[in-house]
Write a protein that holds these residues in place. Structure first.
Motif, PDB file in Angstrom:
ATOM      1  N   ARG B  63     -39.818  16.368  50.639  1.00 55.70           N
ATOM      2  CA  ARG B  63     -39.005  15.678  51.645  1.00 55.70           C
ATOM      3  C   ARG B  63     -38.109  16.691  52.337  1.00 55.70           C
ATOM      4  NH1 ARG B  63     -37.639   9.826  49.761  1.00 55.70           N
ATOM      5  NH2 ARG B  63     -39.625   8.933  50.372  1.00 55.70           N
ATOM      6  N   PRO B  64     -37.881  16.508  53.616  1.00 57.78           N
ATOM      7  CA  PRO B  64     -36.972  17.438  54.306  1.00 57.78           C
ATOM      8  C   PRO B  64     -35.546  17.284  53.774  1.00 57.78           C
ATOM      9  CG  PRO B  64     -37.878  15.803  55.831  1.00 57.78           C
ATOM     10  CD  PRO B  64     -38.381  15.450  54.480  1.00 57.78           C
ATOM     11  N   VAL B  65     -34.792  18.370  53.894  1.00 51.38           N
ATOM     12  CA  VAL B  65     -33.397  18.344  53.473  1.00 51.38           C
ATOM     13  C   VAL B  65     -32.523  18.588  54.694  1.00 51.38           C
ATOM     14  CG1 VAL B  65     -31.670  19.367  51.972  1.00 51.38           C
ATOM     15  CG2 VAL B  65     -34.059  19.272  51.253  1.00 51.38           C
ATOM     16  N   LEU B  79     -28.201  16.433  52.273  1.00 55.50           N
ATOM     17  CA  LEU B  79     -28.820  15.178  51.836  1.00 55.50           C
ATOM     18  C   LEU B  79     -30.325  15.232  52.060  1.00 55.50           C
ATOM     19  CD1 LEU B  79     -28.532  12.469  54.479  1.00 55.50           C
ATOM     20  CD2 LEU B  79     -27.015  14.394  54.688  1.00 55.50           C
ATOM     21  N   LEU B  80     -30.985  14.457  51.244  1.00 60.17           N
ATOM     22  CA  LEU B  80     -32.435  14.374  51.343  1.00 60.17           C
ATOM     23  C   LEU B  80     -32.773  13.419  52.465  1.00 60.17           C
ATOM     24  CD1 LEU B  80     -34.212  15.942  49.490  1.00 60.17           C
ATOM     25  CD2 LEU B  80     -34.590  13.845  48.148  1.00 60.17           C
ATOM     26  N   TRP B  81     -33.641  13.880  53.362  1.00 59.47           N
ATOM     27  CA  TRP B  81     -33.984  13.029  54.511  1.00 59.47           C
ATOM     28  C   TRP B  81     -35.014  11.995  54.092  1.00 59.47           C
ATOM     29  CZ3 TRP B  81     -31.525  12.210  58.758  1.00 59.47           C
ATOM     30  CH2 TRP B  81     -32.154  11.484  59.787  1.00 59.47           C
ATOM     31  N   LYS B  82     -34.662  10.731  54.190  1.00 58.48           N
ATOM     32  CA  LYS B  82     -35.563   9.696  53.710  1.00 58.48           C
ATOM     33  C   LYS B  82     -36.131   8.865  54.842  1.00 58.48           C
ATOM     34  CE  LYS B  82     -33.413   9.377  49.212  1.00 58.48           C
ATOM     35  NZ  LYS B  82     -32.384   8.702  48.444  1.00 58.48           N
ATOM     36  N   SER B  83     -35.621   9.075  56.054  1.00 52.69           N
ATOM     37  CA  SER B  83     -36.115   8.268  57.167  1.00 52.69           C
ATOM     38  C   SER B  83     -37.333   8.928  57.793  1.00 52.69           C
ATOM     39  CB  SER B  83     -35.024   8.095  58.210  1.00 52.69           C
ATOM     40  OG  SER B  83     -33.849   7.687  57.573  1.00 52.69           O
ATOM     41  N   GLY B  84     -37.656   8.475  58.982  1.00 52.63           N
ATOM     42  CA  GLY B  84     -38.860   8.946  59.648  1.00 52.63           C
ATOM     43  C   GLY B  84     -38.734  10.374  60.145  1.00 52.63           C
ATOM     44  N   PRO B  85     -39.831  10.873  60.717  1.00 47.85           N
ATOM     45  CA  PRO B  85     -39.835  12.257  61.200  1.00 47.85           C
ATOM     46  C   PRO B  85     -38.836  12.464  62.345  1.00 47.85           C
ATOM     47  CG  PRO B  85     -41.885  11.108  61.745  1.00 47.85           C
ATOM     48  CD  PRO B  85     -41.112  10.196  60.881  1.00 47.85           C
TER      49      PRO B  85
END
Lengths: 608, 839
Positions: B63-65, B79-85
């Motif tokens: 996951r992107p950060v 934070l860990l990116w949890k939404s869309g691209p």
């Protein structure tokens, strides 16, 4: 004549600033609605408005036509309507009807409502309920203090009395607090505050809160007025119920002074039209007689007339130059004085005529007997006769209230005046103007009268039912404690009064004024505990030492007296007298100038 | 001093550019910058990095950060990116991070990685996906511009007040534009895009093709475009390696440059300083940085690392993994002073001061030189100004020392510019500190203003520093310290791990009664975090009830709100709460609440009296207030009811109520009134005429006047009118009728309970002396004199008075004696008096 001010009497602050402030604000509000507009004014606001901005000023700011707010359809054709009203639900309905009628007719106009002195949420809600809240714009004209005279400020809120003392509605207290706040911003805050009564206390506290919220700016000012004294009307109804015998009070009782001016009818002007006369310190003749006992006024006026004649006569021996001087400089003043003199003489005659017709002497005698508490039986039968003769319901009510407060007695007589007065009675009782006979008190003639009207059993029950909730009057005890009935050795010389009692022919010192005198003397309520207890009111006093130190000795002799619920001209005269005796100057702030008739009318229920 | 200009690079004849290090970065990055989505806020703002953005698509599990750093590389959030691209990142003017997702949703994060809100850029964007996005700043705030997969643009000029605008289509556009940018002209946002050799300007109405004046021929495509910080200038980079620089209105060309590099640059930004005539553009490729302007030569730097350019108001910030640098045009004042062999007054003054410190007499020579030219004031000003533009405190100090030294030789030099500069530099040095990491230049600081700088410190939760600055600058409390404390308190209430009591106490201890702090705002914040109890505790500290009440209502503490409103004494406030309560509670509960609050109750009653009569009745019913209920029905009996039956019914209800209230007197009176009404009705039917609504007294009078004496007497008996009153009544009525015969009969019917004086009076009122005299003779002895005087018989009055030997009566008569006619009588009285005295 009579008593000029002591040479060391302090100067009064200039209150004309209040007028200018109000005018500027009104103009600003009118300019908010650019272009031609018609102005609808509530009847109660007309006279005060007239003292602030006359028609030509209104016209200057594009007011086209003026209408009175009354229950008639308005025929205005203007595209912009502006309403200047008191915040009353009745007025909101009037406006709503007008706007809704326009809507039905498919007409769109601009409407602006200016509330004076402030708007109330209830009013806006009515506008909303009527579905026109979005169509009108609302504004406030914070015009709460009208200087009627150099030492008299009026809020012109006669409904304050009924709203607060009868209905328990506290909404005007905020207005009072705002007004006090305005005064302290303009004239520096008051180092010494005293007050008596629940309303006085609430007003004071609210005002304090306002001062605290807006800190800083006023603190640095030197106080111009050293003391402020707030008092509720309900701690002294007696004074307000008495017939007035000081000239200004008599004029008010007889002709009704409205907003500082009076309409003298044809019988006074001795012409065929009536004349509106402004009564204040600028009227030289009036200024000299306003505080005089009526018995002196006539003599004074005739003396004055002789002097005037003598001044006119001087011109006989004049040469051309002197004559020219006389005409250019003095004649105008003399003519003016002449005009005023004849007016006041006319007024005196008219008063005399009216008073002798009603057997004024008898009336005054009865009142004095009631105040002093002797000859109760005679007084009662006098009042009964008064009712039997059907002279005037208001007068009868007034006498009954006076009897009731001074003697703790009551005299019901509903038959004569119709059922709506059953409500009037209940109002008077609630406000404490009629008190109930406590059981065990001596049976007066009045009570036996009651039992004649209904059955004996019922009579007992009436007193039982009410004694629990009614306020008992302690007038007799207070009167003794404060020495309100002066001991008279021989004739009381009304020409050279000794005390404030002169405003009631030497028979009675107004309770309200006596309390003010006592507190100012002590600079606190100390030693008056018993009186306060008898009055059944809470008192307070507050001295800000830091401000007190800064205040000049001159300002410490200026006292602002605030009457919540109205004050009478007799009280004003009495305090003016006290001021002259002690070197004080009193400034009066009242919710409205009142008298006995106005008090009674405020309590009456009338058929719509 | 020679070495000082070592990092100065001349561009053309007149301008120098210098690059110096702001910080060495603390962030310990593992990735290259080129692998991240990067966004840095202007005015020394924070940097956001999104590592492993989706487009790399290496491994789905990674996951992107999203990391946020200060300008010095201090981590602020991760934070860990949890939404869309995510397509693009950018900072708003309020330093909020806007993340534009592929689906057109924009997620807004705070500086500390706290999610604030999100909004969408519309359906069209959602359908066609986002190809590219830019965040731009205008005077209205921060805007977002989006290029969709359908090659259409959508933009919003202010994300605070979201209004989406879809830009018109570019005719014949088949592929994505090679480059594009947002322009802001005449307070409207436009889009400039390049397609092949053509340029198009999109405003909200139309799409127009534009050509930059003086563009070199042979351009087949534009690779990069840059608009200056103030939207005044535009630079275009073509595929021929040619750079065109001109005004953003595309009306005027400023200069051009050919760099002969055909590779598309990574970034191109303007580097100019406000009020300077020099224009320059910084172009960055992978390993090369070039400053080009109106000069045949350019300045070239080698980039050791992957770098990122941040345009600023007065220069360009360049950061890489290890360093953070600032590149700008050397300001005029510095140039004057430090230029090699400069003879400018400032330069001489600086030299003089140095010599003075070395205790060399050269100091005097230099000083004299400046004074001879009369340029000392200018010299001092120059030194002060130059100090502002220096980054190193040492250099700032020596320039200020020089200025101070020069000031000593001036008579009237206004001190404020020097004092202000010292203060400003102190503030600037404090915020430039590594730990704070806001590398503001003096010009930026002036543009930003101290208020905004304080806001930004507050945003970074640097409360102590902000307060110190306020105190140091002696800002008024309301603008300064208390505002910051209020912010601190709002932050404090969000600390969920601390108990309500502790938070409330801590806040009150710090804030106390600081003016300008609104406890209700803090409480509102606490409520927003779901801490209602804390909010209530905080509201206790709020001195203005007007502020307490609305929040209490919002928190559904209506009863508390009501008592607060009553405490305030503001009836409008009470009313607001009342109406709220009325809707919230059922009727019974509402009335119960009112019952305990007399002030509110009377207020509501007043309102009901005018608006809702029925409610008023219910109110009285609820309270078992029979007395008032009775009064209510009485009023109804004459005000609202029209028909007689209705009126009687209303009176009956009233009477019942009065009985319940144990007010028998009122009840009896009411019953009497009912009887009277019925009777009046009957009278009207039988006799005609108006009887309804007359009082009993008037009814009887009317009957007598109508000649119905029998009926009148019956009525008087029925209603037990007291004798005295009845006599008065009859007397008046008969006299009004001038029925003297009947009157006489009446007078003789029995002995009058009111005596006979009233008869005399009334007759005289009707000017009937003859009748009056009849009765005068019957008046009792004690009133005889009065009666005789009334009929005008002075002589007889005198006789009676003398007979009575009553002093008061004697003087009364005497006062009625008029000189001419009653002379004899007067004498008689005087004689009688004298006699009486003798005895």
């Amino acid at each position: 004549m009579a008593f000029p001010h002591r040479p060391d009497a302090p100067e009064l602050p200039d209150f004309s600033m209040l007028k200018r402030l109000a005018r500027d604000q009104l103009i600003y509000l009118l300019e908010q609605l650019p272009g031609k507009k018609d102005l609808f004014i509530e009847a109660d606001l007309m006279s005060p408005l007239d003292r602030i901005a006359n028609v030509s000023i209104l016209k200057q700011h594009e007011v086209d036509k003026l209408y009175k707010v009354e229950n008639k359809p308005a025929l205005s054709s203007s595209e912009q309507l502006c309403f200047l009203v008191r915040p009353r639900i009745k007025n909101m309905r009037y406006i709503a009807n007008l706007v809704n009628a326009d809507k039905l007719a498919g007409r769109t106009r601009k409407y602006k409502v200016i509330f004076s002195p402030q708007k109330f949420y209830a009013c806006e809600m009515v506008l909303e309920e009527e579905g026109i809240y979005g169509d009108v714009s609302c504004d406030e004209w914070a015009f709460s203090l009208l200087p009627l005279d150099v030492d008299l400020l009026s809020m012109e809120l006669p409904e304050f009395f009924r709203d607060y003392f009868l209905e328990g509605d506290q909404r005007w207290i905020n207005t009072v607090a705002q007004a006090l706040h305005l005064l302290s911003t303009l004239y520096g805050s008051f180092p010494n505050c005293y007050g008596i009564g629940r309303c006085a206390k609430m007003s004071y506290e609210l005002w304090r809160k306002l001062e605290e919220e807006e800190d800083g700016e006023t603190k640095g000012r030197r106080p111009e007025i050293g003391h402020i004294f707030l008092l509720d009307r309900d701690m002294d109804f007696v004074t307000a119920l008495c017939s007035q015998v000081v000239y200004e009070g008599l004029v008010d009782d007889t002709f009704r002074i409205k907003c500082g001016s009076v309409d003298f009818g044809p019988e006074v002007t001795s012409s065929d039209k009536s004349l509106k006369v402004l009564l204040n310190a600028e009227d030289k003749v009036f200024n000299e007689i306003r505080n005089e006992h009526f018995s002196n006024v006539f003599g004074f006026l005739s003396q004055k007339a002789r002097n005037l004649q003598a001044q006119y006569d001087r011109r006989r021996g004049m040469d051309i130059k002197q004559m020219k001087n006389f005409v250019s400089q003095e004649l105008k003043g003399l003519k003016q004085e002449h005009r005023l003199l004849s007016l006041h003489i006319g007024a005196c005659e008219s008063i005399m005529k009216k008073k002798t017709k009603q057997d004024f002497q008898e009336l005054i005698k009865t009142e004095h007997a009631l105040l002093e508490g002797f000859n109760i039986r005679e007084s009662t039968s006098y009042i009964e006769e008064h009712i039997d003769r059907q002279v005037s319901p208001i007068e009868s009510l007034r006498l009954m209230c006076l009897l009731s407060i001074t003697e703790n007695a009551e005299l019901p007589s509903l038959q004569s005046y119709g059922p709506e007065h059953l409500l009037t009675f209940s109002n008077l009782r609630r406000a404490g103007l009629l008190t109930e006979q406590a059981p065990g008190d001596t049976l007066t003639a009045v009570e036996s009268k009651v039992s004649k009207l209904v059955t004996d059993k019922a009579a007992g029950k009436i007193t039982d039912a009410f004694s629990s909730l009614a306020k008992r009057s302690n007038f007799r005890a207070i009167s003794k404690k404060l020495n309100l009935i002066p001991r008279v050795d021989g004739e009381y010389d009304l020409k050279v009064p000794r005390d404030m009692a002169y405003v009631f022919s030497g028979a009675y010192v107004p309770l309200s004024c006596r309390i003010i005198e006592q507190v100012l003397e002590r600079r606190s309520w100390q030693g008056l505990d018993e009186v306060v207890r008898l009055l059944n009111c809470s008192e307070f006093a507050f001295t800000d030492m830091t401000k007190d130190d800064r205040a000049s000795s001159e300002s410490l002799r200026l006292i602002l007296v605030v009457f919540l619920g109205g004050c009478t001209f007799s009280e004003i005269s009495a305090l003016r007298f006290l001021g002259r005796e002690k070197g004080y100057r009193f400034i009066f702030l009242t919710t409205a100038v009142t008298n006995s008739a106005r008090l009674m009318e405020a309590m009456s229920e009338v058929k719509a | 001093m020679d070495c000082y200009t070592a990092n100065w690079n001349p561009l053309g004849d007149s301008a120098f550019y210098r690059k110096y290090e702001l910080y060495s970065m603390d962030w310990d990055l593992k990735e290259e910058l080129r692998d991240c989505l990067v966004a840095a806020a202007p005015y020394g703002g924070p940097i956001a990095l999104l590592r492993n953005p989706w487009r790399k698509e290496k491994a789905a599990s990674v996951r992107p950060v999203l990391d946020i750093y200060s300008a010095s590389g201090m981590p602020l959030a991760s934070l860990l990116w949890k939404s869309g691209p995510v397509v693009s990142l950018g900072w708003s003017a309020e330093e909020e991070l806007l993340c534009v997702q592929e689906d057109g949703a924009v997620l807004v994060y705070g500086l500390h990685g706290d999610f604030r809100r999100h909004f969408s850029m519309g359906n069209e964007v959602l359908q066609n996906r986002v190809l590219d996005a830019r965040i731009f700043h205008t005077e209205f705030g921060s805007g977002v511009a989006i290029l969709t997969g359908a090659h259409r643009f959508t933009l919003s000029a202010n994300v605070g007040d979201l209004k989406l605008r879809r830009m018109p289509e570019v005719p014949g556009l088949q592929s994505a534009p090679s480059c594009w940018t947002t322009l802001c002209q005449d307070r409207v946002a436009h889009i400039l895009l390049a397609v092949g050799p053509d340029l198009y300007l999109l405003d909200h109405a139309a799409c127009s093709a534009v050509t930059p004046p003086g563009l070199a021929p042979g351009v087949s495509s534009f690779l990069q475009m840059a608009v200056s910080f103030t939207y005044r200038h535009l630079a275009l980079f073509t595929d021929t390696g040619y750079i065109w620089m001109g005004t953003a209105s595309l009306k005027e060309k400023l200069c051009e440059f050919n760099c002969n590099i055909r590779a598309p640059p990574k970034q191109m930004v303007w580097c100019s300083r406000p009020r300077s005539k020099e224009r320059a553009v910084v172009v960055a490729w992978e390993r090369r940085l070039m400053v080009v302007g109106d000069a045949p030569e350019s300045i070239q730097f080698v980039l050791d690392e992957d770098s990122y350019l941040v345009p600023e108001l007065d220069g360009v910030r360049i950061f890489s993994r290890s360093t953070h640098e600032f590149l700008h045009e050397v300001p005029a004042a510095s140039e004057e002073i430090f230029k090699i062999a400069s003879m400018a007054p400032g330069a001489l003054l600086l030299e003089a001061q140095k010599e003075y410190e070395k205790e060399s007499q050269k100091a005097d020579e230099y000083l004299r030189e400046i004074q001879e030219l009369g340029q000392l004031t200018q010299a001092v000003q120059q030194c002060i100004e130059a100090a502002g533009h220096e980054h190193q405190p040492d250099m700032q100090k020596s320039l200020l020392r020089a200025a101070s030294f020069g000031k000593c030789f001036l008579d009237r030099f206004p001190p404020d510019s020097f004092v202000c500069m010292c203060q400003d530099l102190r503030v600037l040095n404090a915020v430039r500190d590594y730990h704070i990491g806001i590398p503001l230049t003096y010009s930026q600081y002036k543009q930003l203003t101290i208020q905004v700088l304080l806001d930004r410190l507050v945003l970074r939760r640097l409360y102590p520093l902000a307060i110190q600055i306020c105190e140091y600058l002696r800002l008024p409390e309301v603008q300064g310290v208390s505002r910051i404390l209020a912010h601190w308190a709002c932050y404090k209430v969000q600390q969920k791990d601390v108990s309500d009591e502790d938070v409330a106490r801590a806040i009150n201890q710090k804030l106390g009664d600081t003016p300008g702090v609104s406890y209700s705002d803090i409480a509102a914040r606490a409520y927003g975090c779901g801490r209602t109890e804390l909010a209530i505790k905080l509201l206790e500290y709020e001195p203005r009830s007007g502020e307490q009440v609305p929040l209490l209502l919002k928190m559904k503490r209506s009863k508390l709100a009501l008592s607060k409103a009553i405490e305030s004494g503001d009836t409008d406030l009470v009313f607001t709460v009342l109406l709220h309560l009325k809707n919230e509670l059922n009727r019974g509960d509402f009335f119960m609440t009112l019952r305990n609050q007399p002030m509110a109750l009377s207020l509501y009653r007043q309102f009901c009296k005018h608006q809702e009569l029925e409610t008023l009745k219910d109110l009285y019913n609820q309270d078992d207030n029979h007395q008032e209920l009775g009064s209510f029905h009485i009023r109804a009996s004459y005000a609202t009811e029209e028909r007689i039956e209705g009126r009687v019914a209303a009176l009956q209800t009233a009477a019942d109520a009065f009985y319940k209230a144990k007010n028998e007197f009122a009840a009896k009176a009411t019953e009497d009134q009912m009887r009277l009404l019925r009777l009046q009705r009957r009278l009207e039917d039988e006799l005609g005429g108006q009887f309804l609504d007359l009082s009993l007294h008037d009814t009887v009078t009317t009957l007598i006047l109508g000649g119905h004496n029998k009926r009148a007497e019956q009525l008087a008996r029925d209603f037990r009118i007291p004798d005295k009153r009845l006599w008065w009544l009859k007397l008046t009525a008969l006299a009004d009728l001038e029925d003297w015969e009947e009157l006489e009969k009446f007078s003789k019917s029995k002995k009058s309970p009111i005596g006979y004086l009233p008869f005399v009076e009334i007759c005289m009122k009707q000017h009937n002396k003859y009748e009056a005299k009849k009765y005068a003779s019957r008046v009792g002895p004690e009133q005889k004199v009065k009666a005789l005087l009334l009929v005008g018989d002075v002589a007889q009055a005198a006789d009676v008075a003398i007979e009575h030997r009553n002093e008061a009566e004697l003087s009364l008569v005497l006062s009625h004696c008029t000189g001419a006619t009653d002379g004899a009588t007067a004498d008689k009285i005087q004689r009688a008096r004298a006699q009486a005295q003798k005895k």
